[in-house]
Design an enzyme around this catalytic site. Structure first.
Site, mmCIF file in Angstrom:
data_model
loop_
_atom_site.group_PDB
_atom_site.id
_atom_site.type_symbol
_atom_site.label_atom_id
_atom_site.label_comp_id
_atom_site.label_asym_id
_atom_site.label_seq_id
_atom_site.Cartn_x
_atom_site.Cartn_y
_atom_site.Cartn_z
ATOM 1 N N GLY A 71 0.823 -1.194 0.000
ATOM 2 C CA GLY A 71 0.000 0.000 0.000
ATOM 3 C C GLY A 71 0.860 1.249 0.000
ATOM 4 O O GLY A 71 2.071 1.202 0.243
ATOM 5 N N GLY A 72 0.237 2.382 -0.282
ATOM 6 C CA GLY A 72 0.935 3.655 -0.193
ATOM 7 C C GLY A 72 1.541 4.122 -1.499
ATOM 8 O O GLY A 72 1.401 3.486 -2.548
ATOM 9 N N HIS A 77 14.348 3.638 -0.004
ATOM 10 C CA HIS A 77 15.074 2.774 0.927
ATOM 11 C C HIS A 77 16.562 2.885 0.645
ATOM 12 O O HIS A 77 16.978 2.944 -0.521
ATOM 13 C CB HIS A 77 14.653 1.309 0.772
ATOM 14 C CG HIS A 77 13.200 1.060 1.006
ATOM 15 N ND1 HIS A 77 12.528 1.515 2.124
ATOM 16 C CD2 HIS A 77 12.286 0.396 0.266
ATOM 17 C CE1 HIS A 77 11.257 1.139 2.049
ATOM 18 N NE2 HIS A 77 11.089 0.460 0.932
ATOM 19 N N SER A 138 8.225 5.430 7.613
ATOM 20 C CA SER A 138 7.158 5.199 6.634
ATOM 21 C C SER A 138 6.601 3.797 6.809
ATOM 22 O O SER A 138 7.287 2.900 7.309
ATOM 23 C CB SER A 138 7.698 5.379 5.209
ATOM 24 O OG SER A 138 8.246 6.667 5.038
ATOM 25 N N LEU A 152 7.460 -1.627 7.840
ATOM 26 C CA LEU A 152 7.861 -0.245 8.095
ATOM 27 C C LEU A 152 9.322 -0.018 7.723
ATOM 28 O O LEU A 152 10.118 -0.948 7.654
ATOM 29 C CB LEU A 152 7.603 0.145 9.554
ATOM 30 C CG LEU A 152 8.336 -0.586 10.680
ATOM 31 C CD1 LEU A 152 9.774 -0.087 10.863
ATOM 32 C CD2 LEU A 152 7.577 -0.424 11.994
ATOM 33 N N ALA A 153 9.635 1.263 7.496
ATOM 34 C CA ALA A 153 10.990 1.704 7.183
ATOM 35 C C ALA A 153 11.330 2.854 8.123
ATOM 36 O O ALA A 153 10.746 3.937 8.030
ATOM 37 C CB ALA A 153 11.086 2.143 5.728
ATOM 38 N N CYS A 169 5.907 9.507 0.133
ATOM 39 C CA CYS A 169 4.577 8.983 0.463
ATOM 40 C C CYS A 169 3.461 9.800 -0.197
ATOM 41 O O CYS A 169 2.315 9.800 0.263
ATOM 42 C CB CYS A 169 4.380 8.915 1.967
ATOM 43 S SG CYS A 169 5.689 7.982 2.821
#
Length: 212
Positions: A71-72, A77, A138, A152-153, A169
């Site tokens: 999602g998103g 990264h 995020s 998550l990141a 995002c």
């Protein structure tokens, strides 16, 4: 009743390889498969979520762009960012839905920041964790047959400059931050932070943790 959680330290791994491994794990797990967390860092890559819009990539560069099934919108990264992928059988947990899983992930980061005396907070309309309006973590999930993957990141100690090449995002002008902005650089280390992150997540969902 507590359930088991296996935590795997994957080190530095290519994004697409780990993504496809998550898909395979999720598709092949059974009712008895133990839930897992995968801790990993990825070499530089932009990932675009399912609803991602191309205009949120503001400029082309040598950093690859991967169209993902999470999602998103688009995010970045890189090394020095702690990724925590959660491979959870959501439907197996009583009183756990997707929104509550998102909340548990956000609170894991909030509580980890609190360990360092830092006040972080989630936003109800924009998943993730923020400090003074800047985003430090995020979040993006995929649920397939009641089972989650992605996660998550958490920005720990990394080069944040690639975030200027995107609307992070999907939010134009959103500033990013990292743990190293608030504590000594030698303490802003993924290997030091990740145990706290896992502990807080496991406590919220009542897991017994086994580290591999």
């Amino acid at each position: 009743m507590q359930s088991e959680l296996i935590v795997r330290q994957l080190g530095i791994r290519d994004y697409e390889t780990v993504w496809h491994e998550m898909q395979s794990f999720t598709d092949n797990r059974t009712e008895d498969t133990t839930d897992e967390i995968w801790l990993v860092q990825h070499p530089s890559v932009f990932t675009q979520g399912q609803a991602g819009k191309p205009e949120h990539l503001l400029q082309q560069s040598t950093i690859p762009v991967v169209q993902s099934d999470r999602g998103g919108q688009i995010t970045y990264h890189g090394l020095g960012q702690q990724i925590m992928y959660v491979l959870i059988d959501v439907k197996r947990h009583e009183n756990l839905n997707v929104r509550q899983l998102v909340t548990a992930l956000e609170q894991s980061v909030v509580k980890t920041l609190a360990d360092y005396g830092i006040e972080g907070y989630p936003k109800p309309d924009a998943p993730g964790v923020y400090i003074d309006g800047k985003k430090i973590c995020s979040l993006g999930l995929r649920i397939r047959h009641g089972r989650s993957f992605h996660g998550l990141a958490f920005n720990i100690n990394m080069d944040l400059s690639p975030f200027y090449q995107i609307n992070p995002c999907g939010y134009a002008g959103l500033e990013m931050c990292q743990l190293a902005d608030f504590i000594p650089a030698q303490d802003a280390d993924c290997d030091k932070v990740s145990p706290q992150l896992v502990k807080h997540f496991a406590e919220q969902l009542g897991y017994n943790v086994t580290t591999c």
